[in-house]
Design a protein around this motif. Sequence first.
Motif, short mmCIF file in Angstrom:
data_model
loop_
_atom_site.label_atom_id
_atom_site.label_comp_id
_atom_site.label_asym_id
_atom_site.label_seq_id
_atom_site.Cartn_x
_atom_site.Cartn_y
_atom_site.Cartn_z
N GLU A 41 40.04 38.36 54.28
CA GLU A 41 41.45 38.40 53.86
C GLU A 41 41.69 37.46 52.69
OE1 GLU A 41 45.92 37.76 55.73
OE2 GLU A 41 44.16 37.70 57.03
N ILE A 42 41.09 36.25 52.78
CA ILE A 42 41.27 35.28 51.68
C ILE A 42 40.57 35.79 50.43
CG2 ILE A 42 40.71 32.96 50.88
CD1 ILE A 42 41.04 31.98 53.73
N LEU A 43 39.34 36.35 50.61
CA LEU A 43 38.62 36.88 49.45
C LEU A 43 39.37 38.03 48.81
CD1 LEU A 43 34.91 36.84 50.76
CD2 LEU A 43 36.01 35.26 49.14
N SER A 44 40.02 38.86 49.65
CA SER A 44 40.79 39.98 49.11
C SER A 44 41.97 39.47 48.29
CB SER A 44 41.28 40.87 50.26
OG SER A 44 42.10 41.91 49.76
N GLY A 45 42.63 38.43 48.82
CA GLY A 45 43.75 37.85 48.06
C GLY A 45 43.29 37.26 46.72
N ILE A 46 42.09 36.64 46.77
CA ILE A 46 41.55 36.07 45.53
C ILE A 46 41.30 37.19 44.52
CG2 ILE A 46 39.55 34.92 44.51
CD1 ILE A 46 39.37 33.23 47.05
N ASN A 47 40.73 38.33 45.02
CA ASN A 47 40.44 39.44 44.13
C ASN A 47 41.71 40.04 43.53
OD1 ASN A 47 37.66 39.28 44.43
ND2 ASN A 47 37.66 40.59 46.28
N GLN A 48 42.77 40.09 44.35
CA GLN A 48 44.03 40.62 43.85
C GLN A 48 44.61 39.70 42.76
OE1 GLN A 48 45.57 43.50 44.45
NE2 GLN A 48 43.89 44.16 45.79
N ASN A 49 44.49 38.39 42.96
CA ASN A 49 45.06 37.44 41.98
C ASN A 49 44.27 37.45 40.66
OD1 ASN A 49 47.11 36.62 43.69
ND2 ASN A 49 45.86 34.99 44.61
N VAL A 50 42.93 37.49 40.76
CA VAL A 50 42.15 37.42 39.53
C VAL A 50 42.19 38.72 38.75
CG1 VAL A 50 40.58 35.69 40.47
CG2 VAL A 50 40.00 38.12 40.70
N ARG A 51 42.68 39.80 39.42
CA ARG A 51 42.81 41.07 38.72
C ARG A 51 43.76 40.96 37.53
NH1 ARG A 51 44.76 46.83 41.43
NH2 ARG A 51 44.54 48.09 39.51
N HIS A 52 44.78 40.10 37.68
CA HIS A 52 45.78 39.94 36.61
C HIS A 52 45.47 38.74 35.71
CE1 HIS A 52 48.24 42.93 38.66
NE2 HIS A 52 48.07 42.25 39.80
N SER A 53 44.33 38.12 35.93
CA SER A 53 43.96 36.97 35.10
C SER A 53 42.80 37.36 34.21
CB SER A 53 43.58 35.77 35.97
OG SER A 53 42.38 36.05 36.66
N HIS A 54 42.32 36.43 33.46
CA HIS A 54 41.19 36.66 32.57
C HIS A 54 39.90 36.08 33.16
CE1 HIS A 54 44.59 37.27 29.80
NE2 HIS A 54 43.75 38.01 29.09
N ILE A 55 39.86 35.90 34.47
CA ILE A 55 38.67 35.35 35.12
C ILE A 55 38.09 36.42 36.05
CG2 ILE A 55 37.74 33.53 36.59
CD1 ILE A 55 40.07 31.77 35.75
N ILE A 56 36.81 36.70 35.89
CA ILE A 56 36.11 37.65 36.77
C ILE A 56 35.20 36.84 37.68
CG2 ILE A 56 34.50 39.59 36.83
CD1 ILE A 56 35.49 40.32 34.04
N VAL A 57 35.29 37.12 39.00
CA VAL A 57 34.59 36.31 40.00
C VAL A 57 33.52 37.15 40.69
CG1 VAL A 57 34.82 34.87 42.04
CG2 VAL A 57 36.69 35.02 40.39
N ARG A 58 32.35 36.54 40.86
CA ARG A 58 31.28 37.13 41.68
C ARG A 58 30.72 36.02 42.55
NH1 ARG A 58 25.78 37.80 40.79
NH2 ARG A 58 26.02 36.99 38.68
N ILE A 59 30.61 36.30 43.91
CA ILE A 59 30.19 35.27 44.86
C ILE A 59 28.90 35.70 45.52
CG2 ILE A 59 30.88 33.91 46.88
CD1 ILE A 59 33.78 34.67 46.24
N GLU A 60 27.95 34.75 45.59
CA GLU A 60 26.69 34.99 46.28
C GLU A 60 26.47 33.89 47.30
OE1 GLU A 60 23.57 35.17 43.44
OE2 GLU A 60 24.26 37.05 42.52
N ASP A 61 25.79 34.26 48.43
CA ASP A 61 25.46 33.22 49.41
C ASP A 61 24.16 32.53 49.00
OD1 ASP A 61 23.44 35.00 49.88
OD2 ASP A 61 24.22 35.69 51.81
N ASN A 62 23.64 31.65 49.88
CA ASN A 62 22.47 30.86 49.52
C ASN A 62 21.22 31.73 49.34
OD1 ASN A 62 23.85 28.45 49.48
ND2 ASN A 62 23.52 28.08 51.68
N GLU A 63 21.20 32.95 49.97
CA GLU A 63 20.05 33.83 49.83
C GLU A 63 20.19 34.76 48.64
OE1 GLU A 63 21.54 33.24 52.72
OE2 GLU A 63 19.93 31.97 53.51
N GLY A 64 21.26 34.66 47.91
CA GLY A 64 21.46 35.50 46.72
C GLY A 64 22.17 36.80 47.01
N ASN A 65 22.65 37.00 48.25
CA ASN A 65 23.38 38.21 48.60
C ASN A 65 24.82 38.11 48.10
OD1 ASN A 65 21.12 39.25 50.00
ND2 ASN A 65 21.67 37.96 51.77
N GLU A 66 25.31 39.23 47.53
CA GLU A 66 26.67 39.25 47.00
C GLU A 66 27.65 39.32 48.15
OE1 GLU A 66 29.09 42.54 44.76
OE2 GLU A 66 27.74 41.52 43.34
#
Length: 455
Positions: free
Chosen positions: A68-93
């Motif tokens: 839910e938090i990640l979804s909210g982050i994605n909704q907010n950055v949609r209107h900004s000029h920042i594109i976010v990609r998150i990976e865990d310690n094993e490199g999984n997105e």
Amino acid sequence: MKKTLFSHLFIYIMTGSIVVIGLFSFLTFQITGERFDDYLSDRSLAEREELVERIETAYLGEGNWDDEILSGINQNVRHSHIIVRIEDNEGNEITSQSGSMRQHMRGMQMGEMTPGNDWLEEEVALEIEGERIGTAFLTYPGVQNYTAEEEGFLRDLTFLIISMGLFSIALAVVVAYLISRRLSRPIKKTSQMTQELAEGKPVDSVPFSENIKELSDLHEGMTVLATQLAHQKLIRKQQAADLAHEVRTPLTTLQGNIEAMIDGVWEVTPMRLDSLNHQVKRLTHLVEMIDQLEEAEGHQGEMTVESVNIKELLNTSIMAFEQLADKKNLAVSLKCPPVSIEADREKLAQVISNLLANAIKFTPSGGAISIEAEEQDDFLVISVDDTGIGISEEQQPFIFERFYQVEPSRHSERPGQGIGLAVVKSIIEAHQGKIEVKSKVGKGTTFIMRLPKQQ
């Protein structure tokens, strides 16, 4: 064609004002742009730091994330000029974005990557209490775009700076005109006065109110000069009349006596010849005085400089006039230290003789004449003081002019040619010295000479 003082002042002031205003406006634009770019950079950095903190709050522990938090982050950055990609310690997105959202964000990224707008990618480690939980990849434009509010603010600021610049230039025009007019008008009046003086026109003293000291002094100096020139014009007329009288009287006497002797009206006697000789001597004395003046003024640099004992010179001069002083019952005193200076002995003796002759001539019987000398640093000051009739303040500035006489000889019982003091001044100035007079009518006169000890 030469420009007027007003034009020069106006152009200089205007040029200086425009340069200063232009430089100030340019620097204002530069500084404002730099500060605004710094502001956008700081704001972008703050947004990225806040975004990283929000992503870290989405971690639930043991590799689990709050969708839910990640979804909210994605909704907010949609209107900004920042594109976010998150990976865990094993490199999984790790992201809750759908494929269509990912395609939309990639399209936005590719669409805004214009040649002049390079994008930057930043890799940020995600940590919770010192433990790394993954990595966030942030992609954002290297050059920040302005928002509508920021563009409006910059437009208003630019308009304000340009308006203030134009207003300052208009104000500079008015100030330049007033200053140029203020300074040029009195100088123009003084210039007109000098032209009238050069053309020989009479110049009246016009009231002049001026708060600037230099301009006031200039006008007052020109007024004094005009007054002196007008007075000297009258003096020259008087001098010409006096000189004509001085020459005419002995010539008329000579002509009348000689014609009478030629016609046999008068017998040629030793007494009459002695009278004629006296008139010839009078003419000769006048010519000699004029020669002395020309020599003193024309050959000031030609002096025979030697060491002169002043006390001895003054004693000798007083002795030469002792008979004339005794005849008028005048007391002559001398106070002088044993001092020597470098001077032309004969010319300095001539100065003392002329001053003594004047003092005796204009001091009534029973009066007193005193001569004093004292050393003042590298100078010797000699004063000749009498208790004579004195000289009025109006006449004192002109007594050193050639042929000027306080009392014209044809109206006075004290004959003279008005040359002696002119000779005195020329000789004193030839010795690099100065002479001044202090006098009060009915009280007496003092001539003060200031001579350097060494030439």
